[in-house]
Design a protein around this motif. Structure first.
Motif, PDB file in Angstrom:
ATOM      1  N   ASP A 264      62.428  73.105  37.466  1.00 55.78           N
ATOM      2  CA  ASP A 264      62.932  72.711  38.784  1.00 55.78           C
ATOM      3  C   ASP A 264      63.420  71.256  38.793  1.00 55.78           C
ATOM      4  O   ASP A 264      63.878  70.767  39.823  1.00 55.78           O
ATOM      5  CB  ASP A 264      61.841  72.860  39.861  1.00 55.78           C
ATOM      6  CG  ASP A 264      61.507  74.309  40.152  1.00 55.78           C
ATOM      7  OD1 ASP A 264      62.298  75.199  39.777  1.00 55.78           O
ATOM      8  OD2 ASP A 264      60.442  74.555  40.757  1.00 55.78           O
ATOM      9  N   TYR A 265      63.290  70.565  37.657  1.00 60.05           N
ATOM     10  CA  TYR A 265      63.648  69.148  37.559  1.00 60.05           C
ATOM     11  C   TYR A 265      64.647  68.935  36.416  1.00 60.05           C
ATOM     12  O   TYR A 265      64.352  68.246  35.444  1.00 60.05           O
ATOM     13  CB  TYR A 265      62.385  68.312  37.318  1.00 60.05           C
ATOM     14  CG  TYR A 265      61.382  68.409  38.441  1.00 60.05           C
ATOM     15  CD1 TYR A 265      61.311  67.423  39.422  1.00 60.05           C
ATOM     16  CD2 TYR A 265      60.520  69.493  38.548  1.00 60.05           C
ATOM     17  CE1 TYR A 265      60.400  67.506  40.460  1.00 60.05           C
ATOM     18  CE2 TYR A 265      59.602  69.588  39.589  1.00 60.05           C
ATOM     19  CZ  TYR A 265      59.553  68.596  40.539  1.00 60.05           C
ATOM     20  OH  TYR A 265      58.652  68.689  41.568  1.00 60.05           O
TER      21      TYR A 265
ATOM     22  N   LYS B 266      66.253  72.194  45.935  1.00 62.60           N
ATOM     23  CA  LYS B 266      65.782  72.365  44.553  1.00 62.60           C
ATOM     24  C   LYS B 266      66.067  71.101  43.744  1.00 62.60           C
ATOM     25  O   LYS B 266      67.011  70.375  44.021  1.00 62.60           O
ATOM     26  CB  LYS B 266      66.472  73.557  43.877  1.00 62.60           C
ATOM     27  CG  LYS B 266      66.218  74.871  44.560  1.00 62.60           C
ATOM     28  CD  LYS B 266      64.790  75.308  44.366  1.00 62.60           C
ATOM     29  CE  LYS B 266      64.547  76.685  44.978  1.00 62.60           C
ATOM     30  NZ  LYS B 266      63.150  77.026  45.027  1.00 62.60           N
TER      31      LYS B 266
ATOM     32  N   GLY C 209      55.808  72.777  41.569  1.00 63.20           N
ATOM     33  CA  GLY C 209      56.769  73.737  41.054  1.00 63.20           C
ATOM     34  C   GLY C 209      56.827  73.704  39.535  1.00 63.20           C
ATOM     35  O   GLY C 209      55.962  73.136  38.869  1.00 63.20           O
TER      36      GLY C 209
ATOM     37  N   VAL D  94      72.320  71.666  41.533  1.00 62.86           N
ATOM     38  CA  VAL D  94      71.097  72.258  42.086  1.00 62.86           C
ATOM     39  C   VAL D  94      71.347  72.704  43.512  1.00 62.86           C
ATOM     40  O   VAL D  94      72.180  72.152  44.222  1.00 62.86           O
ATOM     41  CB  VAL D  94      69.894  71.273  42.029  1.00 62.86           C
ATOM     42  CG1 VAL D  94      69.482  71.006  40.596  1.00 62.86           C
ATOM     43  CG2 VAL D  94      70.179  69.987  42.761  1.00 62.86           C
TER      44      VAL D  94
END
Length: 150
Positions: free
Chosen positions: A88-89, A60, A84, A56
């Protein structure tokens, strides 16, 4: 960089934390030595090897956000209560985690790594477990300074 999976002292700290905190997953991410990207270097309780391929950008993902802010993060009911997009995870998605608690690892007073514990169900991490993670992070900082960041 030495692979963290090959360092018994680091594995031992992560395994002890996983047992003591009664969590399903423990992950360790570090910022690359060159450039701002962050990569997951070690995982215990992982469902697959996807974590090895997750990189990432600074700022982020959980790892990037913690390194850029230098602060802790708890998610108790993923994907609810997040800022978000779900994408994003990536570590939460790859490991099917619903809850996590993550703390920064500091080297020379600069956040350069992340220690994350997680579960595959909705969960709020108690102050006692948060303290265990914080304490383990301090031990890992010392071990990593000796092994990697000389």
């Amino acid at each position: 960089m030495t692979e963290l999976r090959e360092l018994p002292a680091i594995i031992e700290v992560c395994e002890k934390l996983k047992t003591a905190a009664a969590c399903e997953f423990v992950g360790l991410a570090l910022q690359n030595e060159t450039g701002p990207d962050v990569r997951w270097h070690y995982a215990s309780g992982n469902l697959n090897d996807k974590y090895k391929r997750i990189t990432v950008r600074f700022g982020k993902g959980i790892a990037g956000k913690i390194i850029s802010s230098g602060s802790k993060m708890m998610i108790s009911d993923f994907p609810n209560q997040i800022f978000g997009k779900v994408t994003d995870y990536p570590i939460m998605l790859a490991e099917k985690l619903i809850s996590s608690y993550a703390v920064p690892l500091f080297f020379n007073y600069v956040p350069k790594g992340v220690l994350l514990v997680g579960n595959r169900e909705s969960h709020v991490f108690s102050e006692e477990v948060q303290q265990m993670v914080d304490d383990s992070a301090l031990v890992l900082e010392q071990l990593l300074k000796e092994q990697i960041f000389r």
